[in-house]
Write a protein that holds these residues in place. Structure first.
Motif, PDB file in Angstrom:
ATOM      1  N   ARG A 106       0.817  -1.219   0.000  1.00 38.75           N
ATOM      2  CA  ARG A 106       0.000   0.000   0.000  1.00 38.75           C
ATOM      3  C   ARG A 106       0.847   1.263   0.000  1.00 38.75           C
ATOM      4  N   ASP A 107       2.035   1.179   0.665  1.00 45.58           N
ATOM      5  CA  ASP A 107       2.892   2.360   0.790  1.00 45.58           C
ATOM      6  C   ASP A 107       4.338   1.878   0.870  1.00 45.58           C
ATOM      7  N   ALA A 108       5.130   2.178  -0.160  1.00 43.69           N
ATOM      8  CA  ALA A 108       6.502   1.697  -0.233  1.00 43.69           C
ATOM      9  C   ALA A 108       7.374   2.219   0.896  1.00 43.69           C
ATOM     10  N   ASP A 109       6.958   3.299   1.575  1.00 42.53           N
ATOM     11  CA  ASP A 109       7.740   3.849   2.679  1.00 42.53           C
ATOM     12  C   ASP A 109       7.496   3.103   3.993  1.00 42.53           C
ATOM     13  N   LEU A 110       6.508   2.202   4.015  1.00 41.16           N
ATOM     14  CA  LEU A 110       6.226   1.439   5.235  1.00 41.16           C
ATOM     15  C   LEU A 110       7.004   0.122   5.207  1.00 41.16           C
ATOM     16  N   GLY A 111       6.510  -0.867   5.928  1.00 43.06           N
ATOM     17  CA  GLY A 111       7.216  -2.150   6.002  1.00 43.06           C
ATOM     18  C   GLY A 111       7.936  -2.353   7.311  1.00 43.06           C
ATOM     19  N   TYR A 112       7.792  -1.415   8.267  1.00 38.52           N
ATOM     20  CA  TYR A 112       8.382  -1.603   9.599  1.00 38.52           C
ATOM     21  C   TYR A 112       7.282  -1.530  10.662  1.00 38.52           C
ATOM     22  N   ALA A 113       7.638  -1.917  11.899  1.00 43.96           N
ATOM     23  CA  ALA A 113       6.668  -1.943  12.997  1.00 43.96           C
ATOM     24  C   ALA A 113       6.462  -0.530  13.534  1.00 43.96           C
ATOM     25  N   ARG A 114       5.359   0.075  13.150  1.00 44.03           N
ATOM     26  CA  ARG A 114       5.119   1.474  13.521  1.00 44.03           C
ATOM     27  C   ARG A 114       4.883   1.643  15.018  1.00 44.03           C
ATOM     28  N   ASN A 172      11.905  -2.875   6.088  1.00 38.56           N
ATOM     29  CA  ASN A 172      12.434  -1.562   5.715  1.00 38.56           C
ATOM     30  C   ASN A 172      13.275  -0.987   6.859  1.00 38.56           C
ATOM     31  N   PRO A 173      14.379  -1.633   7.209  1.00 41.08           N
ATOM     32  CA  PRO A 173      15.189  -1.119   8.316  1.00 41.08           C
ATOM     33  C   PRO A 173      15.742   0.277   8.047  1.00 41.08           C
ATOM     34  N   ALA A 174      16.078   0.581   6.802  1.00 41.66           N
ATOM     35  CA  ALA A 174      16.583   1.924   6.494  1.00 41.66           C
ATOM     36  C   ALA A 174      15.504   2.966   6.759  1.00 41.66           C
ATOM     37  N   GLY A 175      14.254   2.639   6.404  1.00 47.15           N
ATOM     38  CA  GLY A 175      13.166   3.573   6.636  1.00 47.15           C
ATOM     39  C   GLY A 175      12.921   3.821   8.110  1.00 47.15           C
ATOM     40  N   LEU A 176      12.988   2.755   8.919  1.00 47.80           N
ATOM     41  CA  LEU A 176      12.789   2.947  10.356  1.00 47.80           C
ATOM     42  C   LEU A 176      13.955   3.719  10.963  1.00 47.80           C
ATOM     43  N   ALA A 177      15.185   3.438  10.524  1.00 51.43           N
ATOM     44  CA  ALA A 177      16.334   4.176  11.045  1.00 51.43           C
ATOM     45  C   ALA A 177      16.175   5.673  10.773  1.00 51.43           C
ATOM     46  N   THR A 178      15.704   6.005   9.583  1.00 50.00           N
ATOM     47  CA  THR A 178      15.458   7.416   9.254  1.00 50.00           C
ATOM     48  C   THR A 178      14.383   8.010  10.155  1.00 50.00           C
ATOM     49  N   ALA A 179      13.330   7.235  10.397  1.00 56.63           N
ATOM     50  CA  ALA A 179      12.249   7.721  11.255  1.00 56.63           C
ATOM     51  C   ALA A 179      12.719   7.914  12.691  1.00 56.63           C
ATOM     52  N   VAL A 180      13.606   7.037  13.176  1.00 51.68           N
ATOM     53  CA  VAL A 180      14.144   7.199  14.535  1.00 51.68           C
ATOM     54  C   VAL A 180      15.002   8.456  14.622  1.00 51.68           C
TER      55      VAL A 180
END
Length: 590
Positions: free
Chosen positions: A66-74, A102-110
């Motif tokens: 649904r969203d390529a930027d997701l894939g991690y545990a929000r 998406n570990p890179a995406g979560l790292a960015t969010a952190v």
């Protein structure tokens, strides 16, 4: 937290003789407040969070569609928002696999969260587990712990991973603290056991424990666990003072038996031999784990593959009073005529009791499932056909649910890839990408040993042949639930299930070891009879472990079994009435 000089976890302890690692999550959806509880409850060097399971990656895969930027545990980000400042203040470093797909995406969010909170944090991540499989929704190799260690060695305060083994969240910090290399196999194996014990959170402190009524608080709110790891790989399992539950040899045994197969426990960094584990009390709420032996890891890594299998729907009919089988047969014939037989499954649960004045107690439940590649057929076409029988079927016809649409389901399969077939990468806080080399020394995966037991399609591989127990020869047997003598813990492994059973005393172990064979298991749990069942002994734990192949069919997300993850299988076994030697029956056991 790191001082920015690249020191290892807990560097304030100059002796480096102990590493205190806690856990604050055992699955995606675990106790939200656990992160704060663990940070406030006592001293820690590292706090881990395990969010991934075979089913979780399917959920995250659908999120990413649904969203390529997701894939991690929000959920992890929301938990971190109220605790990141506390962790920073108290010098606790965080390691989590909440990165999912998406570990890179979560790292960015952190990093963004830390900036918003005014915190100067160094965040790194581990990458490379995702494999290119065009025909799969997700395909992820189970990476080891050396990538985590490399990120910590570079001074990271927070390490995010994708699909590493659950135990790697603990093994990685231990490698960074104690400087282990690939040849420190016994130490790596000891830390793997500690990681396995911590990974499911409160399950090792009394959660889901067979003898929960014996816990100090009756099992109402067990605290989350921590391990004190040492340089030789030994550890002490414990919990923060004042928290609920208990840490005993039996609670630790229960978790050690959870979701394991053969005693040679395969991992990407080491094969851990669970039959070498020794447990001993070490004071109140403290259990020492020692003696663990390790050998070189296998030549391959496990790969978890998720695919969308189609669509599913379920309706449940209530059958009350007399002629229950005939009523179920009528519904079956009517639905098969209306929607066709393909993909239909009927399960009759005989929950009814005779001669009762209560409708619910007098009723059985007929669960009807449909799986199909056609969403329309599995959707309203099926559920509406069930509802249309309300005035045209058996007497007293009623259903527990309204008609609904079909939902997609996934199918999990396990594959392997060569150790050097993945690009395991540690991405350091400054963005540097450091390749993690595969183990220089591997060996073929150990095979099961022992003579096959008789029985079509069923095989037992005992680590020691069942013995004929002399117990019970002097006094008549008593018919009692098996659970008066043994505890059990069970769970899912893809389409398979494991069932670990431990005896509470040496005498009951002597009897159990000879009595609970594969054939006996088939008598007590008939659904295992047609399946391949492997049996393993763990004498140090006074335990027997069964691997039941295919019990869950195509896996948790697709099975229609009433207990889809086999979590209650052990308690079902314990409830069975069996003949027990009178001298073994505890006083007052009903």
């Amino acid at each position: 937290m790191s001082t920015g000089d690249g020191t290892s976890p807990g560097a304030a302890d100059s002796t480096n003789t102990q590493l205190r690692v806690g856990n604050a999550s055992g699955f995606y959806g675990d106790r939200f407040s656990a992160w704060q509880e663990m940070l406030d409850g006592g001293e820690l060097d590292v706090l881990t969070g395990d969010y991934l399971a075979e089913l979780t990656l399917l959920i995250l895969g659908r999120d990413r569609m649904r969203d390529a930027d997701l894939g991690y545990a929000r959920t992890f980000l929301r938990q971190l928002e109220g605790t990141l400042g506390t962790a920073r203040e108290r010098g606790v470093r965080i390691v989590t696999n909440a990165g999912g797909l998406n570990p890179a995406g979560l790292a960015t969010a952190v990093r963004s969260l830390a900036h918003r909170l005014g915190l100067d944090l160094r965040v790194g991540y581990v990458d490379g587990d995702s494999l290119p499989r065009p025909d799969a929704l997700t395909a992820n190799a189970y990476l080891g712990a050396f990538g985590i260690a490399a990120v910590l060695d570079a001074g990271a305060d927070v390490v995010v991973t994708g699909r590493v083994t659950d135990a790697s969240l603990v093994v990685g910090p231990a490698i960074a603290r104690f400087g282990w290399d690939r040849d420190d196999l016994d130490a790596l194996a000891g830390a793997t056991v500690a990681g396995h014990l911590l990974e499911c959170g409160a399950q090792v402190t009394g959660g889901n424990f067979s003898f929960f009524t014996e816990l100090p608080d009756g099992g109402h709110r067990p605290g989350f666990p921590l391990a004190e790891l040492h340089a030789d790989g030994s550890s002490v399992l414990t919990k923060h003072p004042g928290t609920g539950g208990a840490v005993t040899v039996e609670t630790v045994t229960a978790q050690l038996l959870y979701e394991v197969g053969a005693p040679a426990y395969l991992g990407p960094d080491v094969v851990t031999h669970l039959d070498s584990v020794r447990l001993a009390p070490d004071g109140p709420d403290r259990v020492r784990v020692s003696g663990v032996r390790g050998t070189p890891p296998p030549e391959t890594l496990k790969v978890g593959v998720n695919n969308l299998g189609g669509f599913r729907n379920s309706m449940t009919f209530v059958l009350c009073g007399l002629d229950i089988p005939a009523k179920a047969a009528l519904v079956r014939g009517q639905l098969e005529e209306t929607v066709g037989k393909d993909g239909l499954e009927f399960v009759l649960a005989r929950t009814d009791h005779p001669d009762t004045a209560d409708t619910e107690a007098a009723s059985a439940l007929l669960h009807v499932h449909l799986r199909d590649g056609d969403k329309a057929r599995a959707g309203r076409a099926f559920s509406a056909a069930a509802v249309e029988l309300a005035l045209a079927s058996y007497p007293g016809c009623t259903l527990t649910t309204l008609p609904g649409d079909a939902t997609p389901y996934g199918v999990f399969t396990a594959d392997t890839v060569a150790q050097d077939g993945v690009e395991h990468v540690a991405v350091l806080p400054d963005g540097t990408r450091v390749p993690i080399s595969p183990p220089p020394r591997t060996q073929p995966a150990p095979s099961s040993t022992g003579a096959p037991a008789s029985g079509a399609g069923r095989t037992a591989y005992p680590t020691g042949s069942p013995i004929s127990s002399p117990v019970g020869t002097t006094h008549p047997d008593r018919r009692r639930p098996l659970g008066v003598l043994v505890g059990a813990r069970s769970g899912d492994k893809g389409g398979d299930a494991n069932l670990g059973v431990w005896a509470r005393t040496d005498a009951s172990w002597e009897w159990l070891r000879g009595w609970l064979t594969v054939e006996r298991l088939a008598e007590l749990l008939p659904e295992t009879a047609p399946l391949t069942v492997e049996r393993y002994e763990l004498p140090n734990l006074r335990a027997v472990n069964f691997m039941i192949r295919g019990l869950l069919g195509p896996g948790v997300a697709a099975t229609t079994r009433f207990d889809p993850q086999a979590k209650a299988l052990g308690e079902l076994l314990r409830s069975r009435l069996v003949q027990i030697p009178a001298e073994l029956v505890p006083e007052g056991a009903s």
